[in-house]
Design a protein around this motif. Structure first.
Motif, PDB file in Angstrom:
ATOM      1  N   PRO A  13       0.795  -1.236   0.000  1.00 24.76           N
ATOM      2  CA  PRO A  13       0.000   0.000   0.000  1.00 24.76           C
ATOM      3  C   PRO A  13       0.823   1.279   0.000  1.00 24.76           C
ATOM      4  O   PRO A  13       0.310   2.327  -0.393  1.00 24.76           O
ATOM      5  CB  PRO A  13      -0.816  -0.117   1.296  1.00 24.76           C
TER       6      PRO A  13
ATOM      7  N   CYS B 230       0.120  -5.531   5.777  1.00 27.39           N
ATOM      8  CA  CYS B 230      -0.561  -4.241   5.593  1.00 27.39           C
ATOM      9  C   CYS B 230      -1.929  -4.422   4.945  1.00 27.39           C
ATOM     10  O   CYS B 230      -2.914  -3.780   5.339  1.00 27.39           O
ATOM     11  CB  CYS B 230       0.300  -3.311   4.747  1.00 27.39           C
ATOM     12  N   ASN B 231      -2.008  -5.302   3.960  1.00 25.56           N
ATOM     13  CA  ASN B 231      -3.292  -5.516   3.289  1.00 25.56           C
ATOM     14  C   ASN B 231      -4.303  -6.193   4.200  1.00 25.56           C
ATOM     15  O   ASN B 231      -5.499  -5.886   4.147  1.00 25.56           O
ATOM     16  CB  ASN B 231      -3.082  -6.324   2.004  1.00 25.56           C
TER      17      ASN B 231
ATOM     18  N   LEU C 163      -5.642  -3.505   6.517  1.00 24.88           N
ATOM     19  CA  LEU C 163      -6.610  -2.667   5.804  1.00 24.88           C
ATOM     20  C   LEU C 163      -7.939  -3.392   5.635  1.00 24.88           C
ATOM     21  O   LEU C 163      -9.019  -2.809   5.834  1.00 24.88           O
ATOM     22  CB  LEU C 163      -6.049  -2.276   4.440  1.00 24.88           C
ATOM     23  N   ALA C 164      -7.885  -4.664   5.257  1.00 22.70           N
ATOM     24  CA  ALA C 164      -9.117  -5.425   5.046  1.00 22.70           C
ATOM     25  C   ALA C 164      -9.919  -5.555   6.329  1.00 22.70           C
ATOM     26  O   ALA C 164     -11.145  -5.377   6.336  1.00 22.70           O
ATOM     27  CB  ALA C 164      -8.774  -6.811   4.491  1.00 22.70           C
TER      28      ALA C 164
ATOM     29  N   ALA D  84      -9.949  -3.582   8.767  1.00 19.37           N
ATOM     30  CA  ALA D  84     -10.467  -2.267   9.150  1.00 19.37           C
ATOM     31  C   ALA D  84     -11.587  -1.795   8.224  1.00 19.37           C
ATOM     32  O   ALA D  84     -12.163  -0.723   8.432  1.00 19.37           O
ATOM     33  CB  ALA D  84      -9.336  -1.245   9.149  1.00 19.37           C
ATOM     34  N   GLY D  85     -11.864  -2.597   7.181  1.00 19.57           N
ATOM     35  CA  GLY D  85     -12.911  -2.203   6.239  1.00 19.57           C
ATOM     36  C   GLY D  85     -12.447  -1.204   5.209  1.00 19.57           C
ATOM     37  O   GLY D  85     -13.270  -0.566   4.538  1.00 19.57           O
ATOM     38  N   ALA D  86     -11.143  -1.058   5.062  1.00 18.60           N
ATOM     39  CA  ALA D  86     -10.585  -0.093   4.113  1.00 18.60           C
ATOM     40  C   ALA D  86     -10.267  -0.770   2.780  1.00 18.60           C
ATOM     41  O   ALA D  86     -10.166  -1.999   2.709  1.00 18.60           O
ATOM     42  CB  ALA D  86      -9.319   0.531   4.703  1.00 18.60           C
ATOM     43  N   PRO D  87     -10.086   0.002   1.714  1.00 17.85           N
ATOM     44  CA  PRO D  87      -9.663  -0.584   0.435  1.00 17.85           C
ATOM     45  C   PRO D  87      -8.281  -1.221   0.576  1.00 17.85           C
ATOM     46  O   PRO D  87      -7.412  -0.705   1.292  1.00 17.85           O
ATOM     47  CB  PRO D  87      -9.615   0.618  -0.512  1.00 17.85           C
ATOM     48  N   VAL D  88      -8.079  -2.339  -0.105  1.00 14.52           N
ATOM     49  CA  VAL D  88      -6.786  -3.028  -0.076  1.00 14.52           C
ATOM     50  C   VAL D  88      -6.062  -2.791  -1.395  1.00 14.52           C
ATOM     51  O   VAL D  88      -6.661  -2.421  -2.398  1.00 14.52           O
ATOM     52  CB  VAL D  88      -6.954  -4.537   0.172  1.00 14.52           C
ATOM     53  N   ARG D  89      -4.748  -3.006  -1.365  1.00 21.21           N
ATOM     54  CA  ARG D  89      -3.931  -2.867  -2.585  1.00 21.21           C
ATOM     55  C   ARG D  89      -3.842  -4.246  -3.236  1.00 21.21           C
ATOM     56  O   ARG D  89      -2.863  -4.969  -3.103  1.00 21.21           O
ATOM     57  CB  ARG D  89      -2.546  -2.339  -2.216  1.00 21.21           C
TER      58      ARG D  89
END
Length: 206
Positions: free
Chosen positions: A11, A51-52, A55-56, A58-63
């Motif tokens: 990310p 990191c991905n 993010l996942a 946390a409900g955030a977009p992943v790379r």
């Protein structure tokens, strides 16, 4: 428990600097032992996966092109620091971190463990026995994980625990007398190292 990512990229890196990988843990294959030469991408791959997943969760977009996972608790031993102030050596600090990871795996949650150069601060005999026991125990308790190592003896654990544990590697090659990396993950154990070439490149007579 499972973790499947297609086209994972770090990310924090721009698109033109990303080398993307596919990762699948769960089912029969639960952990990967990652060998490879210095600077070939082993630690960055651990950070990319970690990191991905953060993010996942946390409900955030992943790379990634796509990613799916079951609920996981992330446990990492990637950057360990010693301390003169507290009288803690690097080895002691890492052992304490490994204890925390093992205890988390015993708490009834599925753990994703990320272990970078596990026990590299101790002798090869203790490292081989200790690292094998820790990784084997984590997998037997249902954890998923990635382990990087320069100690190819640890790679033999995959023979003992196949298909639950498998070997993958990163490697380098020479281009006009200089080392080059493609940062691609391949199946199997690395067959060469580059430490001596690195030492010679900076003028050490070895």
């Amino acid at each position: 428990p499972s973790l499947m990512g297609r086209g994972l990229g770090h990310p924090l890196l721009p698109n033109d600097a990303c080398v993307r990988h596919d990762l699948s843990l769960g089912g029969e294959e639960r952990a990967l032992i990652i060998s490879g030469s210095n600077m070939s991408g082993k630690s960055t791959f651990l950070r990319t996966a970690g990191c991905n997943v953060v993010l996942a969760l946390a409900g955030a977009p992943v790379r990634a092109k796509s990613m799916s996972l079951t609920p996981l608790a992330i446990a990492a031993s990637i950057q360990i620091n010693d301390s003169l102030l507290t009288g803690t050596s690097h080895c002691n600090a890492e052992i304490k971190r490994l204890r925390q990871i093992v205890e988390l795996s015993q708490a009834g949650v599925t753990v994703l463990f990320l272990l970078d150069e596990i026990l590299h601060g101790t002798n090869s005999h203790d490292r081989r026995i200790g690292a094998s026991a820790v990784v084997k125990g984590l997998v037997e308790r249902g954890a998923l994980g990635l382990v990087t190592t320069h100690d190819l003896a640890l790679a033999k654990l995959a023979d003992e625990m196949a298909p639950a544990i498998a070997n993958v590697h990163f490697q380098d090659h020479l281009e006009e007398g200089r080392m080059a990396f493609d940062y691609q993950m391949r199946r199997g154990v690395v067959e060469k190292s580059n430490a001596l070439e690195l030492m010679r490149a900076v003028g050490l007579d070895v």
